[in-house]
Write a protein that holds these residues in place. Structure first.
Motif, PDB file in Angstrom:
ATOM      1  N   VAL A   1      -3.986   3.210  -5.939  1.00  8.41           N
ATOM      2  CA  VAL A   1      -2.795   2.324  -6.516  1.00  8.41           C
ATOM      3  C   VAL A   1      -3.089   1.581  -7.616  1.00  8.41           C
ATOM      4  CG1 VAL A   1      -1.203   0.410  -6.117  1.00  8.41           C
ATOM      5  CG2 VAL A   1      -2.246   2.481  -4.034  1.00  8.41           C
ATOM      6  N   THR A   2      -4.282   1.181  -7.830  1.00  5.19           N
ATOM      7  CA  THR A   2      -4.967   0.289  -9.205  1.00  5.19           C
ATOM      8  C   THR A   2      -5.750   0.982  -9.980  1.00  5.19           C
ATOM      9  OG1 THR A   2      -6.919  -0.533  -8.505  1.00  5.19           O
ATOM     10  CG2 THR A   2      -5.519  -2.189  -7.781  1.00  5.19           C
TER      11      THR A   2
ATOM     12  N   ILE B   1      -2.934  -6.916 -11.514  1.00  2.34           N
ATOM     13  CA  ILE B   1      -2.750  -5.577 -10.744  1.00  2.34           C
ATOM     14  C   ILE B   1      -2.987  -5.625  -9.564  1.00  2.34           C
ATOM     15  CG2 ILE B   1      -3.829  -2.487 -11.122  1.00  2.34           C
ATOM     16  CD1 ILE B   1      -4.224  -3.955 -14.215  1.00  2.34           C
TER      17      ILE B   1
ATOM     18  N   LYS C   1      -0.345  -7.143  -7.705  1.00  2.00           N
ATOM     19  CA  LYS C   1       0.873  -5.924  -7.432  1.00  2.00           C
ATOM     20  C   LYS C   1       1.149  -5.030  -6.714  1.00  2.00           C
ATOM     21  CE  LYS C   1       3.681  -3.700 -10.513  1.00  2.00           C
ATOM     22  NZ  LYS C   1       3.114  -3.331 -11.644  1.00  2.00           N
ATOM     23  N   ALA C   2      -0.665  -4.876  -6.551  1.00  2.00           N
ATOM     24  CA  ALA C   2      -0.563  -3.248  -5.808  1.00  2.00           C
ATOM     25  C   ALA C   2      -0.544  -2.962  -4.283  1.00  2.00           C
ATOM     26  CB  ALA C   2      -2.471  -2.961  -5.720  1.00  2.00           C
TER      27      ALA C   2
ATOM     28  N   LEU D   1       2.537  -3.538  -3.141  1.00  2.00           N
ATOM     29  CA  LEU D   1       3.600  -2.773  -2.853  1.00  2.00           C
ATOM     30  C   LEU D   1       3.053  -2.129  -1.852  1.00  2.00           C
ATOM     31  CD1 LEU D   1       3.503  -1.389  -6.420  1.00  2.00           C
ATOM     32  CD2 LEU D   1       5.536  -1.249  -5.489  1.00  2.00           C
TER      33      LEU D   1
ATOM     34  N   ALA E   1       3.664   4.367  -3.309  1.00  2.00           N
ATOM     35  CA  ALA E   1       2.827   2.743  -4.011  1.00  2.00           C
ATOM     36  C   ALA E   1       2.003   3.242  -4.749  1.00  2.00           C
ATOM     37  CB  ALA E   1       1.980   2.004  -3.005  1.00  2.00           C
ATOM     38  N   ARG E   2       1.349   3.858  -5.713  1.00  2.00           N
ATOM     39  CA  ARG E   2       0.485   4.531  -6.414  1.00  2.00           C
ATOM     40  C   ARG E   2       1.479   4.749  -7.559  1.00  2.00           C
ATOM     41  NH1 ARG E   2      -3.840   9.657  -6.433  1.00  2.00           N
ATOM     42  NH2 ARG E   2      -1.268  11.154  -6.701  1.00  2.00           N
TER      43      ARG E   2
ATOM     44  N   ALA F   1       3.625   1.577  -8.297  1.00  2.00           N
ATOM     45  CA  ALA F   1       2.253   0.714  -9.267  1.00  2.00           C
ATOM     46  C   ALA F   1       2.413   0.734 -11.220  1.00  2.00           C
ATOM     47  CB  ALA F   1       0.973   1.314  -9.014  1.00  2.00           C
TER      48      ALA F   1
END
Lengths: 259, 229
Positions: free
Chosen positions: A107-108, A132, A135-136, A139, A167-168, A171
């Motif tokens: 995701v990040t 970041i 937030k990931a 999510l 989610a990815r 992001a």
């Protein structure tokens, strides 16, 4: 004003014309489903809008910005193309997670690489990357995956993998999220969890375009339906109208297959 | 038997010197052929047709002819045809010629392994990278490369173990590697002559060396087993 405007998309592969002039628009916060039989061109349309194919002609506008124009596309630099690309997100049928990264890193990865282009990156590196990651994690928590952050894709079920890929895509904060048959690669008992996630996103007024074969789901979650047949939009309209009162013979025949 | 124990220290020392040359050739070949192979694989996958055609032609010729002939041509051709030996004389000249021949030969084999590995990565990995805004080079280095490495470890370990034994072909241009050292005790060297066991004994070196490499490759494979491709 419409957040997405697709105008006159044509696409041919060799001599086969797959898209014969597709135009539609979508209001902010609405959900649009594209239905139609295999080979009707719906996946090609999605791939053209997401730059995985280059449309032969046409224009696509997101939130007032032209992200694709067949007349000027060739002149764009790779950087400009990427900037335009990131206005929209895509969730794949086959998830396409990066197998060597754990859930959190899947995701990040893109936001981290993206952040490196920021002018203040060197100065605020730590803080930016921490944001970041936060937030990931938020999510992934929303996707019900808080206990899987350190797991690798091969350790997850198909449904979990698809939730990671949602989610990815989110992001990067796309304005519109596209889904390409998001449940077609899943076992029937796992499709429910993905549909539930999409339904929750719809309730939060995430603008979404979904290519799907799940008719009941499309009817239930969508504001607007586009029915494609042989490379054209054969019929479109509000979800309840289109399903309860189909006008064209082709749509009637198509819907009959699902009863 | 007493004679064997008497000869052993002399033979052992001479074989070690030969093995050092074998090892040097092995390492220099890898250092040159691993990166050159990657360049050749990019060439053979190029969308620019003339480049990919020429590259594939070269790979075909190099893989389609014996390494021994390539060694002989590379070593003798400049001197015989152009009238000027470019390799310099003596052992260092022979080593240079052998290294060049081995690097070209192995780079071509490696390039095909790389190409297979790169092309076996599902197109979805590239597409996912693209829609996430990764550049081409970020996609290669951050997403594709480690997956390729994982896929090519088994064929690469095969090829590299073959290289261990192929170094013996350099004997044909009289490079003083371990086979040459072992053979020297047949015609006479260090006061020992008419002995064939030193030549046979060189097999132990190859066996041990390839054994160590096998262990290392198994370790690498295990290290990369945390993900599936």
């Amino acid at each position: 004003m419409a957040i997405l405007e697709v105008q006159n998309i044509h696409k041919s592969f060799g001599r086969t014309e797959v898209l014969k002039g597709i135009s539609f628009s979508l209001e902010k916060g609405n959900v649009l489903s594209i239905i139609g039989s295999s080979g009707s061109g719906k996946t090609t349309l999605l791939r053209c809008i997401n730059f995985l194919e280059t449309a032969d002609t046409g224009r696509i506008t997101v939130d007032g910005d032209v992200i694709f124009d067949s007349d000027t596309q060739a002149k764009l630099s790779p950087r400009e193309k990427r900037d335009k690309q990131l206005k929209i997100g895509l969730v794949f049928q086959q998830f396409n997670l990066f197998p060597q990264y754990n859930v959190l890193d899947n995701v990040t990865l893109a936001p981290r690489l993206r952040a490196k282009e920021r002018e203040d990156y060197k100065k605020n590196k730590k803080q930016i990357n921490a944001e970041i990651e936060e937030k990931a994690k938020a999510l992934l928590e929303k996707m019900g995956l808080s206990d899987k952050l350190q797991n690798y894709p091969c350790e997850l079920s198909g449904g979990q993998q698809q939730r990671v890929s949602i989610a990815r895509a989110m992001a990067l904060e796309p304005k519109i999220l596209f889904f390409d048959e998001p449940t077609s690669a899943l076992d029937p008992e796992l499709t429910g969890e993905i549909l539930k996630v999409i339904r929750e996103l719809a309730e939060e007024h995430m603008t979404m375009v979904i290519v799907t074969h799940e008719m009941n789901f499309a009817k239930d979650v969508s504001d607007h339906i586009v029915f494609m047949d042989h490379g054209v939009i054969a019929e479109e309209g509000r979800a309840e109208d289109l399903f309860n009162n189909p006008q064209s013979e082709r749509l009637k025949a198509f819907l009959n297959n699902y009863d | 038997m007493a004679q064997f124990f008497q000869q052993f220290p002399t033979v052992f020392a001479a074989l070690n010197v030969g093995f050092l040359q074998t090892l040097k050739l092995f390492i220099c070949t890898l250092l040159g052929a691993l990166p050159l192979g990657l360049l050749i694989s990019f060439g053979s996958m190029s969308k620019f047709k003339p480049l990919s055609l020429v590259t594939r032609l070269i790979v075909w010729v190099v893989r389609g002819t014996p390494l021994m002939i390539q060694l002989l041509i590379i070593f003798f051709f400049p001197g015989l045809v152009w009238g000027k030996p470019i390799w310099g004389g003596g052992e260092s000249g022979r080593f240079l010629a052998a290294t060049v021949a081995f690097i070209i030969n192995y780079a071509c084999y490696f390039s095909e392994i790389y190409r297979g590995g790169i092309q076996s990565i599902p197109v979805g990995q590239h597409e996912a990278s693209q829609v996430l805004g990764l550049t081409k080079s970020q996609t290669f280095f951050r997403v594709v490369l480690l997956q390729v490495v994982k896929r090519i470890v088994p064929p690469m370990s095969n090829e590299i173990i073959t290289l261990v034994k192929d170094t013996s072909l350099a004997r044909i241009i009289a490079l003083q590697e371990i086979i040459w050292a072992g053979q020297s005790f047949m015609k006479g060297s260090h006061g020992i002559a008419g002995q064939i066991w030193p030549l046979f004994f060189t097999g132990v070196y190859y066996l041990l060396f390839s054994g160590i490499l096998t262990l290392l490759f198994n370790k690498l494979e295990k290290k990369l087993s945390y993900f599936k491709v």
